[in-house]
Design an enzyme around this catalytic site. Structure first.
Site, short mmCIF file in Angstrom:
data_model
loop_
_atom_site.label_atom_id
_atom_site.label_comp_id
_atom_site.label_asym_id
_atom_site.label_seq_id
_atom_site.Cartn_x
_atom_site.Cartn_y
_atom_site.Cartn_z
CG ASP A 101 -1.82 1.17 1.38
OD1 ASP A 101 -2.82 0.85 1.10
OD2 ASP A 101 -1.63 2.42 1.90
CB THR A 115 -1.73 5.50 -1.84
OG1 THR A 115 -1.72 4.13 -1.81
CG2 THR A 115 -2.78 5.82 -1.00
CB THR A 116 1.00 2.77 -5.52
OG1 THR A 116 0.83 1.91 -4.37
CG2 THR A 116 2.22 2.33 -6.19
CG ASP A 157 -6.44 0.40 0.00
OD1 ASP A 157 -6.61 1.26 0.89
OD2 ASP A 157 -5.29 0.06 -0.69
#
Lengths: 560, 560
Positions: free
Chosen positions: A66, A99-100, A398
């Site tokens: 994550d 997020t990445t 997520d």
């Protein structure tokens, strides 16, 4: 006195220890820092991503892919890098996923600007072009969004599946997906047009090491890590009447300073008796509503336990958390009461079907389940080790966020880099209409978007150059919209056919955050560091969850 | 050593002047690149590593740790401009530095500083006269568009520059709504009534203007309703915890049963207060202190939204906005009882809890008395939000100034060039030595258009020359059609001169007047200095003794 008047000491305006970086140097160093951050998380994008293992100074381990969780643990010194890390946090709090991508994209966008800075193009030109491109991107993304039916389980499942697809828990197939959807639907509360999904408060993930992954479930109720206060109390009650309290069931002195003056032994006895009497009264008030179970956030005295258990067979649990109590109140329909003497029939919770205390592993856990219309839930995760469980929890969070975004904004776009590819090709097409110097950065941003499919291809070990050219060719045709990278096989595939989707909300947020923050960094032409902190400007951060009563429990959370 | 000596350092005459002015120029150079629509931002990092990214001159200068005393004057100057006008902080610093630089040259050529100062003062007087008579335009002639253009102009140099159309509309609407007429009968536009909240996530375009006030907190208990229409608001400035006697007061009881009675009474006290508040018709309660859990239950049962730990400044603002009275205690002067009057309640049409990003916010909409406005800024990360906050604040100030003074001038270097041309002519009508100083002022003013052009990477000399021609034409020509040329300023995107009145580059007249005044006054203040004495830190008794001994020893040696 004899110094040459022409030779003056240099005039020091700033303090000696301040450092300055100016102009191109500052811009390039910012870009470099951003790139470095992007490189850290690059390999965690996509279904063939790898995990990162992070060791903190205390020796604890975090294993995750994550983006936010990784960057949160990393301690960086460069101010621009810090700003990048903030992005992951903003993305996580707003939509919970992507997020990445946001970091990788922002890194790439900044890198795309590098050549312009080198060529002495004014940063504001680049920034304006970027903003223009962002508007176009948002427009196209909205346009390409496919509506789905929120009520259809299958549609939501599709999307959550593709979200989980890039995660560690992907191995267990639909299991985590089902958990996420069920949990989200449970806490959904609809009042008129407003949809409220408060996952933070009402969907609690409980991790118990041991067992197998297949044992993970979403309870139709809640559970918490507590046991009944006395071994002989009933551990299983069907259709229980539950009373929730947030006061101690023991003798407590008042707030004001009070002294008792005793003149003889009798008085002392009387004082003790009256203490007992008070607790007895309290118990009687509770008995009035005939509960099967009494649960309080504070302590329960031995005497009270004895009194309620012996004569009336009431099960008691003490010192549960405020947040657990809130969830419990939603599940069983009870109102949390403070004064036993004011208990009413309406305050009693009757909606849940089963109360049970189970021993799992070494600990006792209380389950309140089979509720009729639970608006809160606990998600029980089982697994081999704590680290694995932690990662599953992150994945689940997520996934739930994605489910939430989809229910609130039921629109999907193709995943697997297909959308980015399409955006890139359309923007390059569009760039021809952009006037003046802005055309170049506009185009550069378009190509920067290709970083997502490219990284996907890289991470699954495909032939990057070949795949990318092929993909570009597909997207240049009218019907090529759905083609992206199949991150598992490393080939080009139709995303519609293999069902890889992303919610529009997540994608939009990714682009907005990445572009806006890059623009902010590009606009900087001077970095001054080393000043002393003079004023505290930032307002104190809001606390994550108000827990005003935590202080009153006496440290031992786990007693029971 | 002869005569009186000073413990410490001393600089005199030309030395000190040069050193002061070098310092000031050094400081101006730091902020120079942030001027104008093509100006860039600075990143300031303090010793802890906290980052500020900003384009605002005052913020940059106050964050830097300026050591040089003359430079400090300039920092204060920027702060003064920020407080008085709110915008134009960068230009005032640049102008002051330029004025000083030129003054120093005059002094070097043996013109006494007092002559220079007199010239500067005279120039200031003439400039202000000229601005007022020739350059200002009434807003009534231009309408609302002028306000929006002015707000936009102030934003153009900031990070929100590319979204200025969106934000300027928001700023102007907000300011128009907070219009109040004070007890002097004057129309006021208090900037303070516009509350700015920052929540990261989404993009800057999703920032919103809310017609009402907002607090960044959640309701005190989850059982309370999330929205209440036709709210009656009670503001309470004491806590609703269990009543306790003050420190040092002891209660002595004989009968232990009375102890329990005291305890009950403590709760009843608060219960009565809560009931009194509820009975008065309040359905939203703001409490500056804590509210005990048991007291919350009454609010929950009555369907009241209670907020605890509201900061007193927020509470006061809500009280004035809703017409509520902040109640500090409940005692009634006539009787000894406590009571809560319904007249203390304020009202508004809607109180609502909404989740923005990851945080709960309470909104008060449709306020009864004054109009508070809230702008919720969204954006990529905290630094971005802080900078948008500062930019919006500047714009709000600009709009306020225009609304209150009703006069605007054209921006983009138009006023400066016009003044410069005018002063040049004016200087020639004088016969005294001040002539020289005044023509230097005329030259100094051109630093603003020059810097604007340089920051936009344009040919400054060429553009400024062109501008001067236009302005000269407008001031000398009889032809009425050429009068409009006085509004010509720079178009920094295309590198041309244009009529900035039509292009909508506007600034409040008062801001220009004030910045000229401040710049010249600061320049004079620094120019007046011809001697700088830095007092060495005071010696302690011990140090003195040691010094005396050393001297005695030295003398003794000489003697023998």
């Amino acid at each position: 006195m004899f110094a040459n008047p022409m030779r003056q000491a240099p005039v020091m305006v700033l303090q000696n220890n301040t450092k300055r970086e100016q102009g191109k140097k500052a811009q390039l160093s910012n870009i470099k820092a951003a790139k470095a951050v992007a490189d850290v998380v690059r390999t965690t994008l996509g279904p063939s991503s790898m995990l990162k293992m992070l060791l903190d100074p205390m020796g604890g381990i975090v294993m995750t892919n994550d983006g936010n969780a990784i960057l949160r643990e990393i301690d960086v010194a460069h101010p621009a890098a810090k700003s990048m890390i903030e992005l992951a946090r903003a993305q996580d709090e707003e939509v919970g996923d992507g997020t990445t991508s946001v970091i990788v994209l922002a890194g790439q966008i900044l890198q795309a600007a590098e050549i312009f800075i080198e060529k002495r193009v004014h940063p504001t030109v680049v920034v304006n072009a970027y903003f223009k491109a962002m508007e176009e991107i948002l427009k196209i993304t909205e346009e390409l969004g496919v509506d789905i039916d929120v009520d259809s389980e299958e549609d939501i499942k599709k999307i959550v599946t593709s979200c989980i697809g890039t995660k560690f828990s992907h191995k267990w197939g639909d299991l985590i997906v089902d958990l996420a959807i069920k949990a989200t639907k449970t806490v959904l509360r609809q009042s008129g047009k407003e949809v409220e999904i408060d996952l933070k408060r009402y969907a609690k993930v409980e991790k118990i090491p041991g067992g197998t992954i297949e044992d993970c479930t979403v309870l139709d109720g809640v559970m918490f890590n507590k046991d009944v206060t006395h071994g002989e109390m009933r551990r299983k009650i069907e259709n229980p009447r539950i009373v929730l309290l947030d006061c101690p069931l023991e003798y407590k002195k008042g707030e004001s300073m009070t002294n008792i003056e005793m003149s003889n032994e009798e008085d002392f006895k009387k004082a003790l008796e009256s203490e007992e009497e008070e607790v007895r009264k309290m118990c009687e008030h509770i008995l009035r509503v005939k509960p099967d179970i009494v649960i309080t956030e504070k302590g329960i005295s031995d005497f009270c336990q004895h009194f309620l258990m012996k004569g009336n067979n009431i099960t008691m649990i003490r010192r549960i958390r405020k947040t657990d109590n809130n969830r419990l109140a939603r599940v069983c329909g009870a109102t949390i009461a403070h004064r036993p003497e004011e208990l009413q029939e309406e305050d009693v919770g009757t909606l849940s079907g089963l109360f049970e205390v189970k021993k799992i592993g070494d600990d006792y856990f209380t389950f309140v389940t089979e509720s009729k219309n639970p608006e809160a839930c606990s998600i029980l995760l089982r697994g081999a080790s704590k680290d694995v469980l932690n990662e599953i929890e992150r994945n689940l969070q997520d996934a739930m966020q994605v489910a939430r975004s989809v229910i609130i904004n039921p629109k999907l776009v193709p995943g697997g880099g297909a959308l980015e590819m399409e955006l890139a090709s359309r923007l390059i097409e569009h760039s021809k209409e952009v006037e003046g110097l802005q055309q170049w950065p506009f185009k550069a941003l378009a190509s920067a978007l290709e970083v997502i499919p490219r990284t996907l291809a890289q991470n699954c070990g495909g032939n990057v150059v070949r795949l990318m050219t092929e993909l570009r060719a597909k997207h240049s045709k009218d019907d090529g919209l759905w083609y992206g990278i199949d991150g598992n096989k490393g080939v080009i595939a139709n995303m519609k056919e293999i069902d890889i989707w992303d919610p529009v909300a997540v994608k939009l947020q990714t682009y907005k955050t990445a572009i806006e923050s890059s623009c902010m960094l590009l606009r900087i032409d001077d970095v001054v560091s080393g000043m002393k902190k003079t004023k505290k400007q930032a307002a104190p951060q809001q606390e994550e969850e108000p827990r005003p009563d935590e202080g009153h429990t006496f440290g031992d959370e786990r007693d029971g | 050593m002869s005569g009186v000596s000073i413990i410490g350092e001393r600089e005199q005459g030309q030395d000190v002047r040069t050193s002061n002015i070098t310092a000031v120029i050094g400081l101006a150079n730091i902020v120079k690149t942030s001027l104008g629509p093509q100006g860039l931002d600075k990143m300031l990092v303090d010793s802890i590593g906290d980052v500020t990214i900003t384009n605002d001159g005052a913020t940059i200068l106050s964050q830097l740790e300026v050591e040089h005393p003359a430079a400090k004057v300039l920092v204060e100057l920027a702060n003064l401009q920020d407080k008085e006008v709110g915008d134009g902080t960068t230009s005032v610093v640049i102008l002051a530095a330029e004025l000083l630089k030129r003054a120093n040259n005059l002094v070097k050529n043996k013109i006494h500083p007092t002559t220079v100062m007199a010239g500067y003062r005279l120039a200031l007087k003439e400039m202000i006269k000229y601005i007022k008579s020739n350059l200002t335009v009434k807003v009534e002639d231009l309408g609302r568009d002028a306000l929006i253009s002015a707000a936009r102009t102030s934003m153009s140099s900031k990070i929100v520059g590319s979204e200025s159309a969106f934000f300027s509309e928001m700023v102007v609407t907000a300011m128009e709504r907070v219009k109040t007429i004070n007890n002097m009968g004057k129309t006021k536009y208090p900037v303070k009534n516009v509350n700015i909240l920052k929540v990261h996530g989404k993009s800057s375009k999703e920032s919103m203007l809310i017609n009402g006030y907002a607090l960044e907190m959640g309701r005190a208990a989850q059982g309370m309703p999330t929205s209440i229409e036709n709210a009656k608001i009670a503001c309470i400035a004491f806590n609703l915890n269990k009543f306790r006697l003050h420190m040092g007061i002891q209660v002595l009881v004989k009968d232990p049963a009375e102890l329990e009675a005291i305890r009950q009474k403590e709760m009843d006290f608060t219960k009565d207060r809560v009931n009194m508040i509820i009975e008065s018709g309040a359905n939203v309660v703001l409490c500056s202190g804590g509210i005990d859990d048991f007291a919350l239950k009454y609010f929950v049962e009555a369907g009241v939204i209670a907020l605890r730990r509201v900061s007193i400044s927020d509470m006061r603002r809500i009280a004035t906005a809703t017409g509520a009275t902040v109640v500090t205690n409940l005692s009634d002067y006539e009787t000894s009882d406590e009571k809560f009057e319904a007249s203390n309640l304020g009202s508004c049409s809607l109180v609502q809890e909404k989740r923005i990003g990851d945080y709960d916010h309470i909104f008060f909409e449709g306020l009864a008395e004054t109009n508070c406005q809230t702008i919720v800024i969204r954006g990529a990360n905290e630094y971005f939000l802080d900078e948008v906050d500062r930019s919006l604040h500047d714009s709000l100030c600009v709009v306020k100034r225009i609304l209150e003074s009703n006069a605007i001038v054209t921006g983009g270097g138009a006023v400066e060039t016009s003044l410069s041309v005018y002063l040049d002519d004016f200087a020639r009508t004088l016969e005294s030595r001040e002539l020289l100083a005044i023509s230097e002022v005329a030259e100094s003013l051109l630093i603003i258009p020059k810097t604007l052009a340089i920051n936009a990477a344009l040919d400054a000399t060429d553009l400024v020359a062109k501008l001067k021609v236009f302005h000269h034409a407008s001031q000398t020509a009889e032809d009425q059609s050429k009068k409009e040329l006085k509004h010509y300023g720079l178009d920094l995107i295309n590198g041309k001169c244009r009529n900035n009145m039509i292009a909508g580059v506007l600034e409040p007249a008062i801001s220009k007047v004030k910045s000229l005044k401040f710049a010249i006054e600061a320049a004079i203040a620094i120019l007046r200095v011809d001697d700088m004495i830095k007092i060495a830190p005071k010696l302690t008794e011990e140090d003195k003794m040691r010094l005396a001994q050393q001297q005695a020893a030295a003398q003794g040696q000489d003697f023998f």
